[in-house]
Write an enzyme that holds these catalytic residues in place. Structure first.
Site, PDB file in Angstrom:
ATOM      1  N   GLU A   1       0.842  -1.210   0.000  1.00 22.75           N
ATOM      2  CA  GLU A   1       0.000   0.000   0.000  1.00 22.75           C
ATOM      3  C   GLU A   1       0.873   1.255   0.000  1.00 22.75           C
ATOM      4  O   GLU A   1       0.611   2.215  -0.741  1.00 22.75           O
ATOM      5  CB  GLU A   1      -0.907  -0.010   1.223  1.00 22.75           C
ATOM      6  CG  GLU A   1      -1.741   1.250   1.395  1.00 22.75           C
ATOM      7  CD  GLU A   1      -2.146   1.480   2.832  1.00 22.75           C
ATOM      8  OE1 GLU A   1      -2.552   2.620   3.133  1.00 22.75           O
ATOM      9  OE2 GLU A   1      -2.038   0.549   3.652  1.00 22.75           O
TER      10      GLU A   1
ATOM     11  N   ASP B   1       0.715   3.812  -3.198  1.00 24.79           N
ATOM     12  CA  ASP B   1       0.298   5.199  -3.037  1.00 24.79           C
ATOM     13  C   ASP B   1       1.218   6.127  -3.821  1.00 24.79           C
ATOM     14  O   ASP B   1       0.771   7.061  -4.495  1.00 24.79           O
ATOM     15  CB  ASP B   1       0.303   5.558  -1.550  1.00 24.79           C
ATOM     16  CG  ASP B   1      -0.024   7.010  -1.298  1.00 24.79           C
ATOM     17  OD1 ASP B   1      -1.124   7.445  -1.684  1.00 24.79           O
ATOM     18  OD2 ASP B   1       0.810   7.723  -0.718  1.00 24.79           O
TER      19      ASP B   1
ATOM     20  N   ASP C   1      -7.158   1.154   0.771  1.00 25.50           N
ATOM     21  CA  ASP C   1      -5.804   0.668   1.041  1.00 25.50           C
ATOM     22  C   ASP C   1      -5.455  -0.511   0.134  1.00 25.50           C
ATOM     23  O   ASP C   1      -4.339  -0.598  -0.396  1.00 25.50           O
ATOM     24  CB  ASP C   1      -5.683   0.236   2.500  1.00 25.50           C
ATOM     25  CG  ASP C   1      -5.759   1.408   3.463  1.00 25.50           C
ATOM     26  OD1 ASP C   1      -5.634   2.558   3.016  1.00 25.50           O
ATOM     27  OD2 ASP C   1      -5.952   1.160   4.670  1.00 25.50           O
TER      28      ASP C   1
ATOM     29  N   GLU D   1      -4.548   0.557  -3.426  1.00 24.56           N
ATOM     30  CA  GLU D   1      -3.166   1.018  -3.535  1.00 24.56           C
ATOM     31  C   GLU D   1      -2.191  -0.150  -3.447  1.00 24.56           C
ATOM     32  O   GLU D   1      -1.150  -0.157  -4.125  1.00 24.56           O
ATOM     33  CB  GLU D   1      -2.873   2.043  -2.444  1.00 24.56           C
ATOM     34  CG  GLU D   1      -3.645   3.340  -2.624  1.00 24.56           C
ATOM     35  CD  GLU D   1      -3.464   4.317  -1.480  1.00 24.56           C
ATOM     36  OE1 GLU D   1      -3.730   5.507  -1.685  1.00 24.56           O
ATOM     37  OE2 GLU D   1      -3.063   3.882  -0.369  1.00 24.56           O
TER      38      GLU D   1
END
Length: 258
Positions: A67, A71, A140, A143
């Protein structure tokens, strides 16, 4: 120059020790790969991206590290796509669009479009709590999937996934802003700055008509001060002053505000 001795031993991003929720067989992820448009060479990467921390004894076996990576890959890819898609847009408009696209709510919408919840590996408590539809968890996991595709297939594969998933949203009008504080927060997020904070710098006037002086603060940038008849309104004014200074705000409702 190689470094020896002082660093932690490398941790495998895709270490997974359990199968399915509560010992049940994990769902067939071939359908998910078809929706994503990416076939994983390393299936354990996908398994990790779908693993919530509640399903493992160690956080390192969950999707958290992927994650973190996803991101950053998402932000870079969306920034590149926006740069190419809107050659006439100024930096402020691009930043506003970026913040709108990479926000958690948008990632959750993408995850819902992938039907990601049904593939998640969750602890029993999370399942009973409805975590398969929890937007924060879905965002989450979205990502994490992007991070897993980046590791598995490189930047171009991740970029292609993001373009497929976020492309239509990129062409839609930017969501209207509620207020200057929202605008400043989303701009800061899109630029990678910390969340803005506000501090009272002074107060004057009689009790029935006070005037508050408030500073809008973002670490790494100069503060912006403004006055208002209440703390709330002074904070709004300070946020607007900050945006005006950065060239991201004007008085035209049809204008190019952030």
């Amino acid at each position: 120059m190689a470094l020896h001795g002082s660093l932690e031993p490398p941790v495998q991003l895709h270490q997974v020790s359990k199968v399915g929720d509560g010992g049940r067989k994990a769902p067939d992820t071939a359908r998910l790969e078809a929706v994503l448009g990416h076939r994983f060479a390393d299936q354990s990467l996908l398994a990790t991206a779908l693993t919530h921390m509640s399903a493992e004894d160690s956080r390192l076996a969950s999707y958290q590290r992927l994650e973190f990576l996803g991101d950053r890959v998402l932000g870079l890819s969306v920034a590149e796509l926006l740069f190419r898609q809107f050659p006439q847009s100024e930096e402020g408009n691009l930043s506003r669009r970026l913040a709108d696209l990479v926000r958690k709510e948008t990632c959750a919408e993408v995850a819902e479009g992938w039907n990601l919840g049904q593939f998640m590996r969750l602890g029993e408590g999370e399942i009973l709590g409805g975590a398969r539809k929890n937007k924060a968890i879905l965002a989450d996991a979205c990502e994490a999937i992007i991070g897993a595709v980046f590791i598995d297939g490189g930047y171009e594969a991740a970029r292609a996934l993001i373009e497929r998933a976020f492309g239509e949203r990129m062409l839609k009008p930017v969501r209207p802003l509620r207020d200057a504080k929202t605008a400043l927060q989303e701009w800061a997020q899109g630029k990678g700055y910390p969340t803005p904070t506000y501090s009272e710098r002074g107060r004057s006037g009689p009790d029935h008509a006070p005037v508050f002086v408030v500073a809008a603060k973002i670490t790494g940038l100069a503060d912006a001060e403004a006055r208002g008849p209440s703390k709330r309104l002074a904070e709004q004014a300070a946020a607007e002053a900050f945006l005006r200074r950065e060239g991201l705000w004007n008085d035209n409702p049809e204008g190019d505000n952030v």
